[in-house]
Scaffold this active site. Structure first.
Site, short mmCIF file in Angstrom:
data_model
loop_
_atom_site.label_atom_id
_atom_site.label_comp_id
_atom_site.label_asym_id
_atom_site.label_seq_id
_atom_site.Cartn_x
_atom_site.Cartn_y
_atom_site.Cartn_z
N GLY B 192 0.80 -1.23 0.00
CA GLY B 192 0.00 0.00 0.00
C GLY B 192 0.82 1.26 0.00
O GLY B 192 1.95 1.28 -0.48
N LEU B 218 -4.23 -5.79 -5.33
CA LEU B 218 -3.22 -4.74 -5.22
C LEU B 218 -1.92 -5.27 -4.61
O LEU B 218 -1.93 -5.82 -3.51
CB LEU B 218 -3.76 -3.58 -4.36
CG LEU B 218 -2.81 -2.38 -4.25
CD1 LEU B 218 -2.56 -1.73 -5.59
CD2 LEU B 218 -3.36 -1.36 -3.26
N ASP B 219 -0.82 -5.09 -5.33
CA ASP B 219 0.50 -5.49 -4.85
C ASP B 219 0.61 -6.99 -4.62
O ASP B 219 1.50 -7.45 -3.90
CB ASP B 219 0.87 -4.74 -3.56
CG ASP B 219 0.92 -3.23 -3.75
OD1 ASP B 219 1.02 -2.78 -4.90
OD2 ASP B 219 0.87 -2.51 -2.75
N GLU B 220 -0.31 -7.78 -5.21
CA GLU B 220 -0.30 -9.21 -4.94
C GLU B 220 0.02 -10.04 -6.18
O GLU B 220 -0.07 -11.26 -6.15
CB GLU B 220 -1.67 -9.65 -4.38
CG GLU B 220 -2.04 -9.07 -3.03
CD GLU B 220 -1.33 -9.76 -1.88
OE1 GLU B 220 -0.55 -10.70 -2.12
OE2 GLU B 220 -1.54 -9.33 -0.72
N ARG C 202 3.62 -17.04 -1.54
CA ARG C 202 3.63 -15.72 -2.17
C ARG C 202 4.58 -15.66 -3.36
O ARG C 202 4.55 -14.73 -4.16
CB ARG C 202 4.01 -14.66 -1.13
CG ARG C 202 4.02 -13.23 -1.64
CD ARG C 202 2.64 -12.79 -2.09
NE ARG C 202 2.66 -11.49 -2.76
CZ ARG C 202 2.84 -11.34 -4.07
NH1 ARG C 202 3.02 -12.41 -4.84
NH2 ARG C 202 2.84 -10.15 -4.62
#
Lengths: 275, 275, 275, 275
Positions: B192, B218-220, C202
């Site tokens: 974020g 988002l950002d993943e 991830r």
């Protein structure tokens, strides 16, 4: 199961190898292939999932490949090593700890020292230590005694874990690409004695270590692994020695890992390391 | 010539691929193969020396492999990219310089900015710059204008080189694994806004950057490259921003290099990068 | 001799400190000074060559400086530590080896384990091992028993060398900035349990470790040291654990070195580390 | 305001310096002090918050310190540099970009090239470029022309940003600790010509770059900064050159940052760099 193959390059080598594997119903988990286009030389490392008769597989591969192909089929990854040491504990201790907790990927068969000081740490891990004094006997006698101990044990590699004697050409020739040394500089900088003193005088901003195979050109054998750490003006030569021990330990550990996992080829005084 | 293939894993895939290559007389210079044994998924990247009819080769490979195989045969390594930027110059300038001196491995087709400040540097390198203001129009209008410019150009990748707008799901879905972003932290730390302020408050000893494909989380998205640099207590949040620019530039440059050299696979929200 | 001083910043602090030193004829070998201009806080570390009556020096410094100054004068650099462990050997072994060969800069007073498995390696180095089972007793009883052992020994730091129990606020409050933990991720990424599994899912390209002081916010204490290593798609979660052990060992070793050399200040949940 | 002082070490130097500062009401934000105990030499870098009459401060410091003290008081951090280049664009472009966006901490006064190829990139940033051909004139004529251009501009440093001519002793002696060079190896490895070819032949596993002051011993001047990157068997000599450009750019950028921020001392052919 790990398969290592090197030979002169030509079209169709991967097809031949993969064909044999497929025909035997062996799944390939990972494959690395490299061609040195200057030397026209082919290198491959194959990790296969399902085990089989490794002798038969080797035979089939030999039949399918050019005559000059050097093939190794390793069903059993655990290697055996013999350590040669002098007085410094850091590389030896790191290897003994990994050996003791069975995370080395190799088994330390014995340790040979030209000083007696490291016997104690070997005793603590119940690893046989042989003291062969280099001062009380001639060099050829010294090496003859080394050979006697070595031949009483199994080994894949002789590891010079801060062994501060230069071995004779006659000795080195007995173990081509089998002797590994840790040198306390990022070769080819600071070849020879007292590299940290040299580094201190030169005012370098990084120091390093090099693990290499031993050949009869001092510090000139094929390099397996090199790493450095940054230093600065606050480091005395003694501080560099201390910091150097950390990097020597890490570099030798990494080189051994590459060797015991069958990831290293030697050709033309260089290595191919499939990390 | 670079060939990328992914499909469900099974015995004999390498043999099939290498068989087609050998039959066509194509020498394999380097080959990387990886099986994700959890996902039972096969990935390979083949670099072949001799060129040929790439369309035919693709056809023969498709015939020799399972139907689900995703095959790309790239006879021409040069890629085309479109850059999206806001106000920060560092990533853009680095890419423009490499483009200008023809060492990017890709050609910058145009730059789109939601601010006008970076037009000047694009002009200096004669790269078309399109200013699309996000303030004077609604978001869907903004993205419609983006699409108009994008569709007027050829591209392999859209590169968000410090583009500070969040794209809508409708937009992102048009470009699966085609949009690359540079994020100013080592994800998943500091997801974020304002990661450097977060990092400063937390007192971390390293900061980083992450290049990733853009998805609708988002950002993943799948991570392509990450690097860090050490910092210390003397760094203010502003110093971290400054140091961060260096690492952002380096990470995006590395990720682009991997992409334009056809070294990246995407699967299961992760990447396989054959460096 | 190492002198550490922190207090509210104001003009003339260095002059006051250096004035006392000069007046006592003490030469300053190295001096590091940092002002946190946001917190208006002054920190200095002075290494002085010539020894003297350290009690008197401390008194003179206290008189010359503001009342709130926190001053430590350490004529004797060797520290004492107590280790808490569970089952993993890597950090413990590294520390025991350095302790044994007297290169830790600290002396290990004893080891406390909530499992018995690491008793053997402590025995080999003649370091007392106390087994305090957490399963057969309540948490407060467990911590009471820990305290009994701790209080029977001298210590500067309690080092959680892969100790897998969460300590209660009551326990932690007894040892402010005295408990050091090694966490197996680059915090604040992957807080909490099973960070390597999280990292694997991830698809990160680097894994790390963090040494930090323990406070009552889990994994939120002041960070002393962080390092990372690059990984790639070939790493399973198990491979990450294995690689992680190497980096955990290195990070804890570095953090301990900073602590035992009196290089660490804590303020506002952050550290100042004068490397 | 940055103050640099070096002199023979003795007791009380810090007290004298800090005394002058305190008396003038100047707060010290950060202070680094180093004594080379072998050379008995004192070095300090003081960053002070409040500005004042820097000429007066210098005078007061000179009075308070031994006669041999070399003192510099820099109220204005922005430096001026002149670049010398040949054909390679990478270091030059990086510096021009930072200059253009005013993040270099220095201003590029002009660029001198012994080839004309880099004129275009300088023109794009409106930085004066002087072409001085080394082929059409004798070496002393060439250097005379260099001097004419240099003397027409202000400068703190002459930066050899891949300038491939060896300067004469007469020239070098005019600019002691004012000429900075970027060398394409981690010195002292691979001194002299074609270091990447040498590195390729030796099979090293890392390549590096070194920024150093130029003296009349080729590649033997005081080292300011060194960094390396890992390479492997897949790198041809050409690949090493390419990778080397990245590290050369980074190393020269870092060295310049240290210089323009007044962080570098030279003594005994070594540097003290207060990072």
């Amino acid at each position: 199961m790990v398969i290592l193959i090197q030979c002169k390059d030509r079209v169709g080598l991967v097809a031949s190898i993969a064909g044999v594997m497929a025909q035997q119903g062996i799944n390939i988990v990972s494959m690395r292939e490299h061609v040195d286009t200057e030397a026209i030389r082919f290198f491959t490392r194959v990790v296969a999932e399902h085990h089989t008769d490794s002798g038969l597989l080797r035979e089939l591969l030999q039949k399918a490949l050019p005559e000059d192909a050097i093939i190794s089929v390793n069903p059993e990854p655990e290697k055996k090593i013999i350590l040669l040491v002098t007085k410094e504990y850091h590389c030896l201790s790191d290897i003994l700890i990994r050996h003791h907790f069975k995370t080395l990927g190799a088994s330390v068969q014995c340790v040979i020292g030209n000083h007696e000081v490291l016997k104690d740490i070997c005793d603590r891990f119940e690893v046989p230590f042989y003291f062969i004094d280099h001062e009380s006997r001639a060099k050829d006698e010294f090496e003859k005694n080394l050979l006697e101990v070595i031949r009483d044990h199994s080994y894949d590699y002789l590891v010079l874990a801060k062994f501060m004697r230069i071995l004779s050409p006659q000795f080195v020739e007995l173990f081509p690409t089998r002797i590994v040394n840790i040198h306390h500089s990022f070769l080819p900088a600071f070849i020879g004695a007292n590299p940290y003193k040299q580094a201190y005088m030169r005012g370098v901003k990084l120091i390093g270590a090099t693990a290499h195979f031993v050949t009869n050109d001092l510090d000139e054998g094929p390099i397996i692994e090199q790493q450095i750490i940054p230093i600065n003006h606050t480091y005395t030569a003694a501080d560099m020695v201390k910091a150097g021990k950390e990097i020597e330990t890490a570099v030798l550990a990494k080189a051994l890992k590459m060797l015991v996992e069958d990831r290293v080829f030697v050709y033309n005084n260089k290595t191919i390391v499939f990390e």
